[in-house]
Scaffold this motif. Structure first.
Motif, short mmCIF file in Angstrom:
data_model
loop_
_atom_site.label_atom_id
_atom_site.label_comp_id
_atom_site.label_asym_id
_atom_site.label_seq_id
_atom_site.Cartn_x
_atom_site.Cartn_y
_atom_site.Cartn_z
N ALA A 67 0.84 -1.19 0.00
CA ALA A 67 0.00 0.00 0.00
C ALA A 67 0.87 1.24 0.00
O ALA A 67 1.82 1.34 0.76
CB ALA A 67 -0.91 -0.01 1.22
N THR A 101 -10.75 -3.93 -5.14
CA THR A 101 -10.10 -3.53 -3.88
C THR A 101 -11.11 -2.95 -2.91
O THR A 101 -11.10 -3.26 -1.71
CB THR A 101 -8.97 -2.50 -4.16
OG1 THR A 101 -8.04 -3.08 -5.07
CG2 THR A 101 -8.26 -2.10 -2.87
N PHE A 102 -12.01 -2.11 -3.43
CA PHE A 102 -13.04 -1.52 -2.57
C PHE A 102 -13.92 -2.61 -1.96
O PHE A 102 -14.23 -2.59 -0.77
CB PHE A 102 -13.90 -0.52 -3.36
CG PHE A 102 -14.97 0.11 -2.54
CD1 PHE A 102 -14.68 1.14 -1.66
CD2 PHE A 102 -16.28 -0.34 -2.60
CE1 PHE A 102 -15.67 1.72 -0.87
CE2 PHE A 102 -17.27 0.22 -1.83
CZ PHE A 102 -16.97 1.26 -0.95
N LYS A 105 -12.03 -4.32 0.76
CA LYS A 105 -11.99 -3.48 1.97
C LYS A 105 -13.30 -3.55 2.74
O LYS A 105 -13.30 -3.51 3.97
CB LYS A 105 -11.68 -2.02 1.60
CG LYS A 105 -10.28 -1.77 1.19
CD LYS A 105 -10.10 -0.30 0.82
CE LYS A 105 -8.72 -0.03 0.27
NZ LYS A 105 -8.54 1.38 -0.08
N ARG A 110 -9.99 -3.35 6.30
CA ARG A 110 -8.61 -2.86 6.29
C ARG A 110 -8.33 -2.12 4.99
O ARG A 110 -8.87 -2.47 3.94
CB ARG A 110 -7.62 -4.02 6.43
CG ARG A 110 -7.75 -4.74 7.75
CD ARG A 110 -6.63 -5.75 7.98
NE ARG A 110 -6.02 -6.19 6.74
CZ ARG A 110 -5.78 -7.45 6.43
NH1 ARG A 110 -6.10 -8.41 7.25
NH2 ARG A 110 -5.20 -7.77 5.29
N ASP A 111 -7.46 -1.12 5.06
CA ASP A 111 -7.09 -0.37 3.87
C ASP A 111 -6.16 -1.16 2.96
O ASP A 111 -6.16 -0.96 1.75
CB ASP A 111 -6.42 0.95 4.24
CG ASP A 111 -7.42 1.96 4.78
OD1 ASP A 111 -8.61 1.85 4.44
OD2 ASP A 111 -7.01 2.85 5.53
N GLU A 112 -5.33 -2.02 3.53
CA GLU A 112 -4.37 -2.78 2.75
C GLU A 112 -4.97 -4.07 2.22
O GLU A 112 -5.62 -4.80 2.95
CB GLU A 112 -3.17 -3.15 3.63
CG GLU A 112 -1.94 -2.38 3.29
CD GLU A 112 -0.77 -2.81 4.13
OE1 GLU A 112 -0.35 -3.98 4.04
OE2 GLU A 112 -0.27 -1.97 4.88
#
Length: 169
Positions: A67, A101-102, A105, A110-112
């Protein structure tokens, strides 16, 4: 609006991110900066992002980009460029990977992205047409983050939706 080409400013940002990872004074042979320079002054495409990602993996020794790393710099610019083109492509381009990715999440909180999770599996196939093999890989990655089966509206469904939209447009 951010530049959509791999100009000297973008390459400089990629180099700075690479230095944060390696601690070295200059770029590593075959690393993300070297990969970006191969595409210097060209439009940032999924292939360029994929090459930079491969260079990043080379310097980190990890299976997927980190990230905020060098690949993230290029991907964020490419994503903003592709969002201006709303025609579904039917490929695992950065806009589709961004949606995956969204969705990941939303599952993990988690953002990563998760190592070998759906985003990592999609990035492994960046620039490829969406097909049964890469959907299978994304599903396997999704199972890793859900602990079992794919979920409604999850990463696999996101990729399938992109493919369906591209066939209808």
């Amino acid at each position: 609006m951010a530049s959509q080409t791999l100009n000297s400013g973008v390459i400089s940002n990629i180099t700075a991110k690479e230095k944060e990872i390696t601690g070295a004074d200059g770029p590593v042979k075959g690393g993300p900066t070297a990969q970006a320079q191969k595409h210097a002054n060209q439009r940032i495409t999924p292939q360029a992002v994929s090459d930079i990602t491969e260079g990043e993996k080379r310097v980190t020794g990890k299976d997927s980009p980190i990230a905020g790393g060098p690949a993230g710099v290029a991907q964020s610019i490419e994503t903003s460029a592709s969002q201006n083109n709303s025609t579904p492509s039917g490929t695992l381009d950065s806009a589709t990977i961004s949606h995956i990715t969204f969705a990941e999440k939303e599952i993990t909180g988690r953002d990563e992205p998760t190592k070998r999770g759906p985003t990592a599996m999609a990035q492994k196939h960046a620039g490829e047409p969406i097909n049964s093999q890469n959907l299978h890989d994304i599903t396997e990655g999704e199972k890793k983050v859900t602990g079992g089966e794919p979920i409604k509206g999850g990463p696999t469904a996101t990729a399938q939706s992109e493919l369906g939209k591209s066939r209808n447009s």
